[in-house]
Design an enzyme around this catalytic site. Structure first.
Site, mmCIF file in Angstrom:
data_model
loop_
_atom_site.group_PDB
_atom_site.id
_atom_site.type_symbol
_atom_site.label_atom_id
_atom_site.label_comp_id
_atom_site.label_asym_id
_atom_site.label_seq_id
_atom_site.Cartn_x
_atom_site.Cartn_y
_atom_site.Cartn_z
ATOM 1 N N GLY A 1 -5.084 5.438 -4.716
ATOM 2 C CA GLY A 1 -4.911 4.848 -5.967
ATOM 3 C C GLY A 1 -4.071 3.832 -5.885
ATOM 4 O O GLY A 1 -3.591 3.192 -6.740
ATOM 5 N N HIS B 1 0.855 -1.283 -0.075
ATOM 6 C CA HIS B 1 0.053 -0.021 0.119
ATOM 7 C C HIS B 1 1.081 1.178 0.002
ATOM 8 O O HIS B 1 0.888 2.103 1.090
ATOM 9 C CB HIS B 1 -0.944 -0.036 1.133
ATOM 10 C CG HIS B 1 -2.444 0.126 0.900
ATOM 11 N ND1 HIS B 1 -3.046 -0.755 0.157
ATOM 12 C CD2 HIS B 1 -3.136 1.212 1.104
ATOM 13 C CE1 HIS B 1 -4.183 -0.048 -0.288
ATOM 14 N NE2 HIS B 1 -4.322 1.179 0.532
ATOM 15 N N ARG C 1 -3.668 -3.008 -9.879
ATOM 16 C CA ARG C 1 -4.427 -3.664 -10.991
ATOM 17 C C ARG C 1 -3.813 -3.574 -12.347
ATOM 18 O O ARG C 1 -3.784 -4.282 -13.310
ATOM 19 C CB ARG C 1 -5.792 -3.322 -10.872
ATOM 20 C CG ARG C 1 -6.718 -3.892 -9.844
ATOM 21 C CD ARG C 1 -8.287 -3.602 -9.981
ATOM 22 N NE ARG C 1 -8.550 -2.082 -9.894
ATOM 23 C CZ ARG C 1 -8.947 -1.581 -8.794
ATOM 24 N NH1 ARG C 1 -8.961 -2.137 -7.565
ATOM 25 N NH2 ARG C 1 -9.448 -0.448 -8.825
#
Length: 223
Positions: free
Chosen positions: A138, A133, A144
Site C-alpha cells: 500500500g 517505502h 498518492r
C-alpha cells in the site's frame, strides 16, 4: 490499453496473504480505496475548518490502515522487515530506519509549509514516502493520497473536479514512475532533493482536474 498504462510496481515483503482469491482481493481493495479517500477528505475538511495543519506519522499510518484493512496483517503499521519493489531499481531502507525517516519527512513538510508552494510539498511527499517505502503493502496508494491531502490543505481548498490527480496517476502510471526515478537519481547521486519532474507532473494533472471541473459547470476551454 497502452503498455505504459499496464505498468505497475508492487511491493514484495514476507507476509502471509489474508485474501488469496484474486477477485475477492480486488473487491476488498476497491472498497478500501473508497474508505481511504473518504478519510482523506475528512482530514482535509478538518484542517481547513481549524485553519491549521501539521503532517504527522499518525495520519499516514491511519490512511494506510484504511487501504489495507482485512488485506494485510500489517495494516496501520510500519513493515517489520525488508521489502523489494518489483520493476524499480530503488532499494528501500532497512525497517529499523523507517519511523525516523517518516518523522523527518513530516518535519520537512511542516518546516517548509509557508515558504514552499503546494505543488512542491505535494511532490516531495509523493517521492519521499515512496522512497522510504515504509509499509509491506500500500505504499503507492498511501503516498498518492497523503500528497493529495498536503496539496489541498496547503492550497486552502477542497480541490474540485474529476478525475482527481490520484485517479489520473492510476490510469497512466509511467509518467509517475519516471518522476519518482528522476528524484531517486538526484538523491542517490549527491543527496540532492530535486522533485522538479514530479512537480511538473502534478501541476499538469491538477490542471486537467480543474479543467474538467470548469467544463462540468459550462465553461469552454480555448482552442
Amino acid at each position: 490499453m497502452r503498455s505504459e498504462e499496464r505498468e505497475r510496481r508492487d511491493s514484495r515483503a514476507l507476509e502471509p496473504e489474508l485474501i488469496t482469491d484474486p477477485h475477492e482481493k480486488a473487491a476488498a481493495e476497491a472498497r478500501n480505496g473508497f474508505r481511504q479517500y473518504d478519510a482523506a477528505i475528512g482530514a482535509i475538511q478538518t484542517a481547513l475548518e481549524r485553519g491549521s495543519f501539521r503532517l504527522r506519522p499518525s495520519l499516514i499510518l491511519g490512511l494506510q490502515r484504511e487501504a489495507l484493512a482485512g488485506i494485510s496483517s500489517y495494516a496501520g503499521n510500519y513493515r517489520p522487515g525488508g521489502v523489494a519493489i518489483e520493476g524499480s531499481k530503488h532499494e528501500p531502507v532497512g525497517a529499523h530506519l523507517v519511523p525516523e525517516l517518516v518523522e523527518d519527512m513530516c518535519d520537512y513538510v511542516n518546516d517548509h509549509w509557508e515558504a514552499s508552494t503546494p505543488i512542491h510539498l505535494a511532490a516531495y511527499v509523493m517521492w519521499r514516502l515512496n522512497w522510504i517505502h515504509p509499509f509491506a503493502d500500500g505504499n503507492g496508494r498511501t503516498s498518492r493520497i497523503v500528497s493529495y491531502i498536503v496539496l489541498s490543505i496547503r492550497a486552502g481548498t477542497l480541490l474540485p473536479g474529476t478525475p482527481t490527480i490520484t485517479d489520473q496517476i492510476v490510469d497512466n502510471r509511467k509518467p509517475y514512475f519516471d518522476a519518482l526515478d528522476a528524484a531517486d537519481w538526484a538523491f542517490r547521486d549527491d543527496g540532492r532533493i530535486d522533485v522538479s519532474k514530479m512537480e511538473d507532473l502534478l501541476a499538469s494533472l491538477l490542471a486537467n482536474q480543474l479543467a474538467e471541473f470548469y467544463k462540468s459547470v459550462g465553461g469552454k476551454l480555448p482552442g
